[in-house]
Design an enzyme around this catalytic site. Sequence first.
Site, PDB file in Angstrom:
ATOM      1  N   LYS A 209      32.684  44.407  26.324  1.00  0.00           N
ATOM      2  CA  LYS A 209      33.477  43.566  25.435  1.00  0.00           C
ATOM      3  C   LYS A 209      32.853  42.182  25.469  1.00  0.00           C
ATOM      4  CE  LYS A 209      38.090  41.736  24.449  1.00  0.00           C
ATOM      5  NZ  LYS A 209      37.649  40.315  24.362  1.00  0.00           N
TER       6      LYS A 209
ATOM      7  N   GLY B 192      36.002  36.159  35.255  1.00  0.00           N
ATOM      8  CA  GLY B 192      36.790  35.271  34.421  1.00  0.00           C
ATOM      9  C   GLY B 192      37.942  34.651  35.175  1.00  0.00           C
ATOM     10  N   SER B 193      38.988  34.305  34.437  1.00  0.00           N
ATOM     11  CA  SER B 193      40.104  33.571  35.012  1.00  0.00           C
ATOM     12  C   SER B 193      40.985  34.474  35.859  1.00  0.00           C
ATOM     13  CB  SER B 193      40.952  32.952  33.896  1.00  0.00           C
ATOM     14  OG  SER B 193      41.632  33.967  33.172  1.00  0.00           O
TER      15      SER B 193
ATOM     16  N   GLY C  26      43.840  36.149  33.465  1.00  0.00           N
ATOM     17  CA  GLY C  26      43.341  37.254  32.656  1.00  0.00           C
ATOM     18  C   GLY C  26      42.912  38.429  33.506  1.00  0.00           C
ATOM     19  N   GLY C  27      42.233  38.138  34.610  1.00  0.00           N
ATOM     20  CA  GLY C  27      41.775  39.206  35.484  1.00  0.00           C
ATOM     21  C   GLY C  27      42.923  39.959  36.131  1.00  0.00           C
TER      22      GLY C  27
ATOM     23  N   GLU D 138      36.020  39.358  39.454  1.00  0.00           N
ATOM     24  CA  GLU D 138      35.677  38.115  40.165  1.00  0.00           C
ATOM     25  C   GLU D 138      36.470  37.020  39.474  1.00  0.00           C
ATOM     26  OE1 GLU D 138      34.630  34.678  40.450  1.00  0.00           O
ATOM     27  OE2 GLU D 138      32.649  35.167  39.633  1.00  0.00           O
TER      28      GLU D 138
ATOM     29  N   CYS E  56      31.625  29.532  39.151  1.00  0.00           N
ATOM     30  CA  CYS E  56      32.668  30.056  40.030  1.00  0.00           C
ATOM     31  C   CYS E  56      32.424  29.677  41.484  1.00  0.00           C
ATOM     32  CB  CYS E  56      32.780  31.567  39.883  1.00  0.00           C
ATOM     33  SG  CYS E  56      31.205  32.425  39.889  1.00  0.00           S
TER      34      CYS E  56
ATOM     35  N   GLU F   5      42.115  26.471  41.480  1.00  0.00           N
ATOM     36  CA  GLU F   5      40.855  26.067  40.867  1.00  0.00           C
ATOM     37  C   GLU F   5      41.089  25.260  39.587  1.00  0.00           C
ATOM     38  OE1 GLU F   5      36.686  28.164  39.371  1.00  0.00           O
ATOM     39  OE2 GLU F   5      38.566  29.279  39.239  1.00  0.00           O
TER      40      GLU F   5
END
Length: 501
Positions: free
Chosen positions: A179, A236-237, A240-241, A260, A297, A385
């Site tokens: 994606k 990603g965030s 969302g993750g 991650e 990250c 973060e």
Amino acid sequence: MLTGKHYIAGEWVESDEKFSSQPVTGGAREFCIGTPALVDRAVAAAEAAFETYGSITRESRADFLEKIADEIDKRGEAINETGSAETGLPVARLEGERGRTVGQLRLFASHIRKGDYLDRRYDEALPDRAPLPRPELHMIQRPIGPVAVFGASNFPLAFSVAGGDTASALAAGCPVVVKGHSAHPGTSEIVAQAIAAAIVACAMPPGVFSLVQGGRRDVGEALVQHPLINAVGFTGSHGGGRALFDLCASRPKPIPFFGELGSINPVFVLPDAARNRAADIGAAWAGSLTMGAGQFCTNPGVVFVETASADAFISAAARALSETAEQIMLTDGIAEAYRSGAARLQNTGNLNEIVGRACPGRNALPYLFETTLDTWSAEHHLAEEVFGPLGIVVRVPSAENFADVARAFAGQLTCTLHVDEGDTALAKTLVPIVERKAGRILVNGFPTGVEVSDTMVHGGPYPASTNFGATSVGTLSIRRWLRPVCYQALPGELLPEDAIG
């Protein structure tokens, strides 16, 4: 030539709805929006391809990986032009990232040729063993099937269409459905074109790779919930993750989600190092904090330094950060989230703003805050973060406090110790603590910059990642897409070729 289309099972496919890219320079382009129906088509093709691709020789897969790398390099100029326009990243950064991307493809080609990743094990038959005979047993690692990969916003190459997740999955023998991230759709298409050329050149089954561009939340949900997808790679965030992780866990057949999710990557400047080098370490930390506008990250977002040496550290860091020029952030949304994160900290009591320079639009300037250990311990949101060049310095009353600070941390990608000779005893007490908190421990350096190698670990305990036993960088990352299979008493003609040599 960009088509704005999806690449699905060897064909460039159009969909009705479109979205516009948001480049830093040049005109916007239209790209097709993904749909659950396109996801289903891509995954079905991946499952069909797996029947062939999962069993071809390691040499054939290695040749395929190397051909992808060659085709990406052929498109270097187009990647530089489109990637820089879409993301604002300088050409030098994109060239470095492209080198990393093709380097890891070639590294995995070498890795699978050696065959060590198969972890071959063998127990010979013992027909005369009492009280029961033992059959002949072979065990190797086998690919799991089609894998879903989510492209990351902050690495348009190394963590995107042909990045580490895709490279390691293809190396393992797993077809991949990507994606693409809407922050850099043109760059994603160019890389997909490179993979498409390699598929044709190496006569691979067309469903071995597909790219579904853009798309709303339903596209990601359809991908991770598709019954033929066997695992997911995500960078990603946290929000969302975690949502995707929960979907993977709630499926009728749960699957692993290798997410991650970010980290603040604490830095501990131990007392002797602070006394001897506080200013130098502070200036160097500022350089790491602002690298790539802080959009890594592994960005070292918080530093702990003994109060007696904190002023020298903060002064040097503030001077370096004040001299930092505006930097373009990857998307308007990331820039706005950065400003919101800074504002949240500005409204925190007992948190002193040393450097604070807000930027409108898509640009960013650094922020530096300092506070006491008591405030850090009481205000738990300080450990969340803020994606961008923002750092916090925490004054630690004495050397005895460092161990308690380390114990209180949630999972991290990295943890850094700055150590001089007089800090050895303290460092020995800290290492067993921080190795439970982070996937990578550094001494006298900074974590920005992740080597792609056999030994690298890019992961850590939750919430840094969703699987503490995995890494998304380095050759060990191939293990995410494999499972052990034992073959009992199979004659040689039925065994997989890799099981016997």
